[in-house]
Design a protein around this motif. Structure first.
Motif, PDB file in Angstrom:
ATOM      1  N   GLY A  78      -9.204  26.604  21.826  1.00  9.43           N
ATOM      2  CA  GLY A  78      -9.804  26.176  20.573  1.00  9.43           C
ATOM      3  C   GLY A  78      -9.734  24.681  20.342  1.00  9.43           C
ATOM      4  N   ALA A  79      -9.492  23.915  21.413  1.00  8.34           N
ATOM      5  CA  ALA A  79      -9.312  22.470  21.275  1.00  8.34           C
ATOM      6  C   ALA A  79     -10.661  21.758  21.237  1.00  8.34           C
ATOM      7  N   ASP A  80     -11.443  21.989  20.178  1.00  9.80           N
ATOM      8  CA  ASP A  80     -12.737  21.317  20.057  1.00  9.80           C
ATOM      9  C   ASP A  80     -12.508  19.885  19.563  1.00  9.80           C
ATOM     10  N   PRO A  81     -13.517  18.990  19.675  1.00 13.90           N
ATOM     11  CA  PRO A  81     -13.322  17.574  19.332  1.00 13.90           C
ATOM     12  C   PRO A  81     -12.837  17.330  17.914  1.00 13.90           C
ATOM     13  N   LEU A  82     -13.356  18.083  16.935  1.00  9.10           N
ATOM     14  CA  LEU A  82     -12.926  17.866  15.557  1.00  9.10           C
ATOM     15  C   LEU A  82     -11.453  18.212  15.389  1.00  9.10           C
ATOM     16  N   LEU A  83     -11.029  19.334  15.927  1.00 12.42           N
ATOM     17  CA  LEU A  83      -9.628  19.725  15.801  1.00 12.42           C
ATOM     18  C   LEU A  83      -8.720  18.701  16.475  1.00 12.42           C
ATOM     19  N   MET A  84      -9.117  18.218  17.647  1.00 12.05           N
ATOM     20  CA  MET A  84      -8.282  17.252  18.345  1.00 12.05           C
ATOM     21  C   MET A  84      -8.258  15.910  17.625  1.00 12.05           C
ATOM     22  N   ARG A  85      -9.340  15.569  16.956  1.00 12.27           N
ATOM     23  CA  ARG A  85      -9.327  14.352  16.132  1.00 12.27           C
ATOM     24  C   ARG A  85      -8.290  14.485  15.026  1.00 12.27           C
ATOM     25  N   PHE A  86      -8.206  15.671  14.429  1.00 12.07           N
ATOM     26  CA  PHE A  86      -7.217  15.928  13.389  1.00 12.07           C
ATOM     27  C   PHE A  86      -5.803  15.880  13.958  1.00 12.07           C
ATOM     28  N   VAL A  87      -5.610  16.465  15.137  1.00 16.00           N
ATOM     29  CA  VAL A  87      -4.304  16.434  15.794  1.00 16.00           C
ATOM     30  C   VAL A  87      -3.887  14.993  16.081  1.00 16.00           C
ATOM     31  N   GLU A  88      -4.825  14.180  16.583  1.00 13.96           N
ATOM     32  CA  GLU A  88      -4.527  12.768  16.864  1.00 13.96           C
ATOM     33  C   GLU A  88      -4.142  12.038  15.594  1.00 13.96           C
ATOM     34  N   HIS A  89      -4.813  12.363  14.495  1.00 17.97           N
ATOM     35  CA  HIS A  89      -4.488  11.714  13.215  1.00 17.97           C
ATOM     36  C   HIS A  89      -3.069  12.067  12.771  1.00 17.97           C
ATOM     37  N   LEU A  90      -2.703  13.345  12.890  1.00 18.89           N
ATOM     38  CA  LEU A  90      -1.371  13.757  12.465  1.00 18.89           C
ATOM     39  C   LEU A  90      -0.294  13.089  13.312  1.00 18.89           C
ATOM     40  N   GLY A  91      -0.592  12.868  14.578  1.00 19.13           N
ATOM     41  CA  GLY A  91       0.406  12.282  15.465  1.00 19.13           C
ATOM     42  C   GLY A  91       0.343  10.779  15.569  1.00 19.13           C
ATOM     43  N   ALA A  92      -0.532  10.147  14.772  1.00 18.62           N
ATOM     44  CA  ALA A  92      -0.738   8.693  14.882  1.00 18.62           C
ATOM     45  C   ALA A  92       0.511   7.902  14.537  1.00 18.62           C
ATOM     46  N   SER A  93       1.310   8.412  13.594  1.00 25.04           N
ATOM     47  CA  SER A  93       2.547   7.708  13.242  1.00 25.04           C
ATOM     48  C   SER A  93       3.568   8.750  12.825  1.00 25.04           C
ATOM     49  N   GLY A  94       4.193   9.352  13.808  1.00 25.06           N
ATOM     50  CA  GLY A  94       5.171  10.392  13.537  1.00 25.06           C
ATOM     51  C   GLY A  94       6.279   9.891  12.628  1.00 25.06           C
ATOM     52  N   LEU A  95       6.787  10.799  11.801  1.00 20.56           N
ATOM     53  CA  LEU A  95       7.809  10.417  10.839  1.00 20.56           C
ATOM     54  C   LEU A  95       9.183  10.902  11.283  1.00 20.56           C
TER      55      LEU A  95
END
Length: 287
Positions: A270-287
């Protein structure tokens, strides 16, 4: 009966708007006989004459005018759908399941920016426990989970987004870990599908700790109230601790109590481009 086809509705609307079969055929870049054939098919399907034929001319019937009002809207929406997806405009619906710790601290910091940058993406966010989230992913009930990890499953992939530290919360009069009389102490935790419960149960087992009993209470405010009243102890992540000062509570950090990493988890298929864009956003600056 044959089903309506969009092409038939387009041909019909073109004739209504252009005033003749010939003019409609020019607009549609096809021969006039094709237009005539589609109109007759349409009339057979709806079982209603939409035009009167007089000396080679088509004159719309009252039924045809009423049908046109509906058909025009369908054709317009279909035309809009053809351009629904654009290269630079992300669109879609992402179903996200998350642990309470992610909803409490991490997502409030990360979601607003994504929603601002991708206003045409709808997010459906729900709270569930760890093992429930994994099951929902496997069953395709959600697209992405924020849960403990890493997940080892042949259908799933995961990526670290942040790490949460677990703490032992005891009544305020307890000053040291060694002062806890475990044989007379209740442990207050969430249900068995909670990852933090399993972590704390493993810690107790590794340390030879045998509490009087383990009580299931799925509310941190209720748990803290019970601890404050001297009715037990609990284990919880940093983000769920009461705001300082917290009278009546003592927070301890046993050196061997594991940390709790939280991962983005999704189905490999299920790793379509939109979902992976969201995943990249969440991981952009881990807390």
């Amino acid at each position: 009966m044959d089903s309506l086809r969009l092409a038939q509705l387009r041909f019909f609307c073109a004739v209504m708007e252009e005033g003749s079969v010939v003019a409609a055929s020019r607009r549609l870049n096809c021969v006039a006989s094709n237009v005539t054939a589609r109109l007759r098919e349409l009339e057979l399907i709806v079982q209603q004459p939409l035009f009167l034929r007089e000396k080679g001319r088509l004159i719309e019937t009252p039924a045809g005018r009423a049908f046109y009002d509906q058909a025009r809207e369908v054709v317009h929406k279909a035309s809009a759908l053809e351009h629904f997806f654009q290269p630079d405009v992300p669109r879609g619906v992402i179903r996200l399941g998350a642990l309470d710790v992610a909803l409490q601290h991490f997502l409030p910091q990360r979601l607003p920016a994504f929603m601002h940058d991708c206003p045409d993406v709808a997010l459906h966010v729900l709270k569930r426990a760890s093992y429930t989230l994994e099951h929902m992913l496997v069953e395709r009930e959600i697209d992405l989970a924020l849960t403990d990890g890493p997940i080892e499953h042949p259908l799933l992939e995961s990526r670290l987004v942040f790490t949460e530290h677990l703490r032992l919360v005891v009544p305020g009069h307890v000053q040291t870990l060694q002062a806890i009389d475990w044989a007379r102490t209740d442990v207050l935790v969430f249900n068995t599908d909670c990852y933090y419960r399993s972590v704390f149960e493993s810690w107790m087992q590794n340390n030879g700790v045998a509490p009087r009993r383990i009580q299931t209470i799925e509310s941190y405010p209720v748990i803290f109230a019970c601890v404050r009243a001297g009715l037990g102890v609990c284990c919880c992540p940093d983000v769920m601790l009461p705001q300082n000062p917290a009278p009546g509570l003592q927070v301890m950090t046993p050196p061997d109590l594991p940390v709790a990493p939280v991962y983005s988890v999704w189905r490999r298929a299920g790793a379509d481009p939109l979902l992976m864009r969201f995943v990249e956003h969440l991981g952009a600056s881990g807390l």
